[in-house]
Design an enzyme around this catalytic site. Structure first.
Site, PDB file in Angstrom:
ATOM      1  N   CYS A  74       0.745  -1.182   0.013  1.00 49.74           N
ATOM      2  CA  CYS A  74      -0.033  -0.001   0.126  1.00 49.74           C
ATOM      3  C   CYS A  74       0.947   1.151   0.085  1.00 49.74           C
ATOM      4  CB  CYS A  74      -1.099   0.107   1.137  1.00 49.74           C
ATOM      5  SG  CYS A  74      -1.844  -1.588   1.333  1.00 49.74           S
ATOM      6  N   ALA A  75       1.750   1.026  -1.010  1.00 48.73           N
ATOM      7  CA  ALA A  75       2.812   2.088  -0.774  1.00 48.73           C
ATOM      8  C   ALA A  75       2.632   3.662  -1.346  1.00 48.73           C
ATOM      9  CB  ALA A  75       3.996   1.483  -2.031  1.00 48.73           C
TER      10      ALA A  75
ATOM     11  N   GLY B 256       4.030   7.180  -1.391  1.00 46.60           N
ATOM     12  CA  GLY B 256       5.636   6.751  -1.667  1.00 46.60           C
ATOM     13  C   GLY B 256       6.773   7.301  -0.821  1.00 46.60           C
TER      14      GLY B 256
ATOM     15  N   CYS C 281      -2.235   5.808   9.588  1.00 43.86           N
ATOM     16  CA  CYS C 281      -2.267   7.111  10.332  1.00 43.86           C
ATOM     17  C   CYS C 281      -3.783   7.346  10.785  1.00 43.86           C
ATOM     18  CB  CYS C 281      -2.007   8.046   8.911  1.00 43.86           C
ATOM     19  SG  CYS C 281      -3.068   7.767   7.388  1.00 43.86           S
TER      20      CYS C 281
END
Length: 406
Positions: free
Chosen positions: A224-225, A228, A340
């Protein structure tokens, strides 16, 4: 209207909303004005309701226009006459007299906003219950203004150089915080951008990679980059990085930043619930999709997006991703799970679901930066109010686990 009515994230809504505004300064002003409305929404609505005989519907165009006008006057310092003259054309063919009357009444009063905005009730109550009233109060305080801009450096050895060049301060090696007061122009014109010396990343968002412990040459998977930042961190460490995200379109920004910074990683578009790796990894980072309530100080729209309130689909996805990622670790390999979010249902409780098959590796106080302390269960939890004297940080959950060697 896109955020509050259709549940569209602000940055996505702005892409179309700003198409007709050619000047960069005007576009920045429009974005700042919209974000300011979202930061102070409950308080702006209280003022509007105090000056109308009966409350306007939440989605009424007149209410939207009054919110914008009051935010411009009370928070951005737009003169009252300019507020009125720019507000009235937005209700052409509508209740101009009502809007004019409400603004006139509030300007004559004169109206004031509180020193600290009120959180939407849902979050004020929930965060007070989950983390205590002090954390909820700190969250409200951190919502008042746009925060400083955090940068992660490609080369941590140049921290002092870039802090000086950007007029910022460093809270960690490889980090620079640039105050909002620094007038450096558009981000793309800041010193070091063109040469790829840094990328924008909140200091809390940099912690999962810092705590993963990855070493140069190790095979590391970043799940789930997008957008980036963590992929860039891992690449800068010299890791052999594979970055996976659900679509190639989401990976385009990662690709652009890799090119700008001169870093390299293997990018792979695919649904992580179906994607299959080629071999096992020394370390895996899963920064899972979540409600993103922890980034409210930078993205106040997350407090108003209706889709973020039912967490069941997200928590099911998070647990499934975590269990699947566990299968791709080498024996003895380390996995860091992060979100987050300020909701423990997306952090602590998800991590607890898999500790039987992937035992936790508690964090020790000595290895945590910024004066952070591990929780009683050995996780890391960043909350509103931490680093408040230095400008604050986003809300994150970080858990570390390890695959037992056979």
């Amino acid at each position: 209207m896109a955020v509050l009515g259709r549940g569209t994230p602000l940055e996505l809504a702005l892409e179309s909303a700003l198409d007709g505004i050619p000047m960069a300064n005007d576009r920045a002003l429009a974005r700042h004005l919209a974000a300011t409305v979202l930061r102070w929404l409950p308080d702006l609505d209280a003022l509007i309701d105090s000056a109308t005989p009966k409350p306007l519907p939440d989605d009424a165009r007149a209410r939207q226009v009054l919110r914008i006008a009051l935010a411009g006057w009370l928070k951005l310092g737009t003169p009252p006459h300019a507020v009125v003259s720019t507000a009235l054309p937005l209700v052409e063919g509508g209740p101009r007299r009502l809007v004019h009357g409400v603004l006139g009444s509030l300007i004559r009063r004169p109206a004031e906003l509180p020193e600290i905005p009120h959180l939407p009730d849902l979050f004020a109550i929930r965060w007070a219950m989950d983390w205590g009233p002090e954390a909820a109060e700190a969250a409200a305080a951190s919502l008042a203004d746009e925060p400083a801009t955090d940068l992660t450096l490609r080369d941590g050895r140049e921290t002092e150089r870039w802090a000086a060049a950007l007029g910022g301060v460093s809270l960690l090696p490889g980090h620079v915080r640039v105050p909002r007061s620094k007038d450096l122009g558009p981000l793309t014109e800041w010193p070091g951008f063109a040469e790829g010396a840094w990328w924008v990343q909140d200091i809390a968002a940099s912690l999962p990679v810092r705590l993963l412990g990855a070493q140069p040459g190790e095979r590391v998977l970043d799940l789930c980059a997008a957008p980036g930042g963590k992929t860039l961190q891992l690449a800068a460490l010299g890791c052999d990085v594979t970055a996976v995200d659900v679509s190639d379109a989401r990976l385009e920004r990662v690709r652009e930043n890799l090119a700008r910074t001169g870093l390299s990683a293997t990018l792979s578009a695919g649904d992580a619930l179906r994607w299959e790796p080629e071999g096992l990894y020394d370390r895996i980072l899963l920064d899972a999709p979540c409600s993103a309530t922890g980034i409210f100080r930078r993205h106040p729209d997350v407090l108003h997006l209706k889709g973020a309130r039912d967490l069941t689909p997200l928590t099911l996805l998070q647990a499934a991703l975590l269990r699947r990622a566990a299968n791709w670790l080498k024996p003895g390999g380390t996995l860091v799970y992060a979100t987050c979010s300020l909701d423990p249902r997306e952090g602590e409780r998800i991590a607890e679901r898999v500790v039987a098959t992937l035992p936790r590796v508690p964090f020790e106080a000595a290895e945590l930066p910024l004066g952070l302390q591990p929780t009683a269960d050995g996780w890391v939890r960043t909350l509103p109010g931490q680093l408040a004297a230095d400008g604050g940080m986003d809300g994150f959950f970080i858990g570390r686990m390890r695959k037992i060697s056979p």
